[in-house]
Scaffold this active site. Sequence first.
Site, short mmCIF file in Angstrom:
data_model
loop_
_atom_site.label_atom_id
_atom_site.label_comp_id
_atom_site.label_asym_id
_atom_site.label_seq_id
_atom_site.Cartn_x
_atom_site.Cartn_y
_atom_site.Cartn_z
N GLY A 79 0.78 -1.22 0.00
CA GLY A 79 0.00 0.00 0.00
C GLY A 79 0.82 1.28 0.00
O GLY A 79 0.38 2.31 -0.53
N ASN A 80 2.03 1.24 0.60
CA ASN A 80 2.82 2.47 0.70
C ASN A 80 3.35 2.95 -0.65
O ASN A 80 3.86 4.05 -0.77
CB ASN A 80 3.96 2.33 1.72
CG ASN A 80 4.96 1.23 1.34
OD1 ASN A 80 4.59 0.24 0.70
ND2 ASN A 80 6.20 1.39 1.75
N LYS A 88 -12.50 -10.87 6.34
CA LYS A 88 -11.82 -9.66 5.85
C LYS A 88 -12.77 -8.45 5.95
O LYS A 88 -13.82 -8.42 5.31
CB LYS A 88 -11.41 -9.90 4.39
CG LYS A 88 -10.71 -8.77 3.72
CD LYS A 88 -9.22 -8.83 3.90
CE LYS A 88 -8.57 -7.58 3.33
NZ LYS A 88 -7.24 -7.34 3.86
N LYS A 99 -3.34 -10.17 -1.79
CA LYS A 99 -2.58 -9.81 -3.01
C LYS A 99 -1.23 -10.52 -3.11
O LYS A 99 -0.73 -10.75 -4.21
CB LYS A 99 -2.40 -8.30 -3.10
CG LYS A 99 -1.38 -7.67 -2.17
CD LYS A 99 -0.13 -7.21 -2.90
CE LYS A 99 0.86 -6.45 -2.05
NZ LYS A 99 1.10 -6.87 -0.68
N LYS A 110 2.48 -12.90 3.66
CA LYS A 110 3.69 -12.61 2.87
C LYS A 110 4.68 -13.77 2.99
O LYS A 110 5.24 -14.24 1.98
CB LYS A 110 4.35 -11.32 3.36
CG LYS A 110 3.51 -10.07 3.11
CD LYS A 110 4.28 -8.80 3.43
CE LYS A 110 3.39 -7.58 3.57
NZ LYS A 110 2.15 -7.55 2.80
#
Lengths: 316, 316
Positions: free
Chosen positions: B14-15, B132, B216, B278
């Site tokens: 997101g960053n 979510k 993602k 991740k």
Amino acid sequence: MSTDKGLVVVALGGNAFLQKGQKGTVEEQWNNVVKAMKQIADIIEKGYRVLLTHGNGPQVGNVLEWMESLKERIPPLTMDFANAMTQGWIGYMIQQALSNELKRRGIGKHVVTIVNQVLVDKNDPAFQNPTKYVGPYYDEETAKKIAAEKGWVMKPDPRGGWRRVVPSPDPIGNIEKDAIRTLLENNFIVVASGGGGIPVVYENGELRGVEAVIDKDLAGERLASLVRADYFVIVTDVEGVYLNFRKPNQRLLRRLTVSEAEKLYEEGHFPPGSMGPKVLAAIRFVRNGGKKAAIGHLYKALDVLEERAGTTIVPD
Amino acid sequence: MSTDKGLVVVALGGNAFLQKGQKGTVEEQWNNVVKAMKQIADIIEKGYRVLLTHGNGPQVGNVLEWMESLKERIPPLTMDFANAMTQGWIGYMIQQALSNELKRRGIGKHVVTIVNQVLVDKNDPAFQNPTKYVGPYYDEETAKKIAAEKGWVMKPDPRGGWRRVVPSPDPIGNIEKDAIRTLLENNFIVVASGGGGIPVVYENGELRGVEAVIDKDLAGERLASLVRADYFVIVTDVEGVYLNFRKPNQRLLRRLTVSEAEKLYEEGHFPPGSMGPKVLAAIRFVRNGGKKAAIGHLYKALDVLEERAGTTIVPD
């Protein structure tokens, strides 16, 4: 499926996604797109390769209204972003519905949508004379306040109320044309240049989005010519190009040479925001070397392409 | 540019689009993306081929809020549409900013975004247990009313208020993988699987969108493995994978074999909604035949890829 009949660019009008009187529920949208994609599948089944483009009027209108409605809390995005969002939205529907229809028919072709920037000239006179109404309707006072605040051009819309107007510059290039060409050469059905494309200019050699709306048929022509399509077909909610449209003496034009079409266009027979740009796009396509352009009803798309319906414009 | 160093899939967090404390103005977004794309251009300049994917948390949140805010007037779209819209939005920014950066460096490569559906199993247990949080915050009463009205699952969010929860099923395929592969083989830089991809299932042999959010990084791994990428790099806003993260004894893990990573993962060292997926995505990539997975800071992307920073996970 028969052998290759050539590459056809099909430009889908608004009725492929939203029909008159509908509110645009998800269910209505899918029904419309599924029905439209049967027409496209007919063309593919006949042996044509297909590149699709589409309008986005009601969809981009919704996006602009959504963004305005929460503007105090979420910073609204500019029109290039709004277009990009509708490319995702509509491209997704086309991609899924057409894939399903092809699979049903046993046609092993893949459909893919490209997020697509369309180049305009930053010195296009359209930027000095915005003409395209977009987004929510306001009363005069609010409209003038917004104009002062944001530097937008606001005008009274003939349909009532005040609205923002943005430029509608002429498309001169397609930034992702090489990717589109590569996919076509590799047997994909491609969706591109949606809603006329994300409008961009070159400034000091770099791409930059602009607040504008490009006509989807003119952008479709630009792309069709750039990929050297054989045919360019514009499908909409009327049977074709008429003389004296909606008058007692209206007459459907079935076949025109490009010179005949140019003469009628220059005489002002076709209204600007409506049949005008379609006829102009068809003329340009043939002048740029296309074999044939055609304009007709969505639900007769294959017949329009093969001259059994609609209006055909051919080289002299 | 040097010779081919292999294909790397980079998953942008997101960053890359929104930094902490920002409201998300168009100007802020461009600044963030331009800065992020310099990192990606460093990787390309070094001789790697690149396939990009990205998150869309705040952006899809905005889209859902926009749609809810006008739901009485404009029928809101479902989550598959919301994802598709953010793929257009974010893909456009990446495509334009990265093209400009490559041109500045004299690298003649094109960047293109694919609207991308990601396949999940309709029998995935996640559909029975939505976890979510998405969209606007409501008070309990409104939340329960909406739940009854729409059949949504609404739960109290630990961050305060009630929100909709949707399933987060595991990605099992990528519908447009052939188009992505074709573009990569033809030297394009591709953006795909944005926001985890548009979630779809097969039902009676046909694709259908579902109301879900796919992680993602897990979707990025699926794609990376399907296109047989050499490397998979997840860039985010921390230096890498830590043991005892944010505790006095925190320790950055610099290099792990996949078995070591699996052991730590199974011992529960990494929190579910954050570093967990991740690490899981990295493990899967190496187990599926990838040469190396890496996790690290966005602004050190090339260093993370080349093991000078971040956490590297390698085959045993």
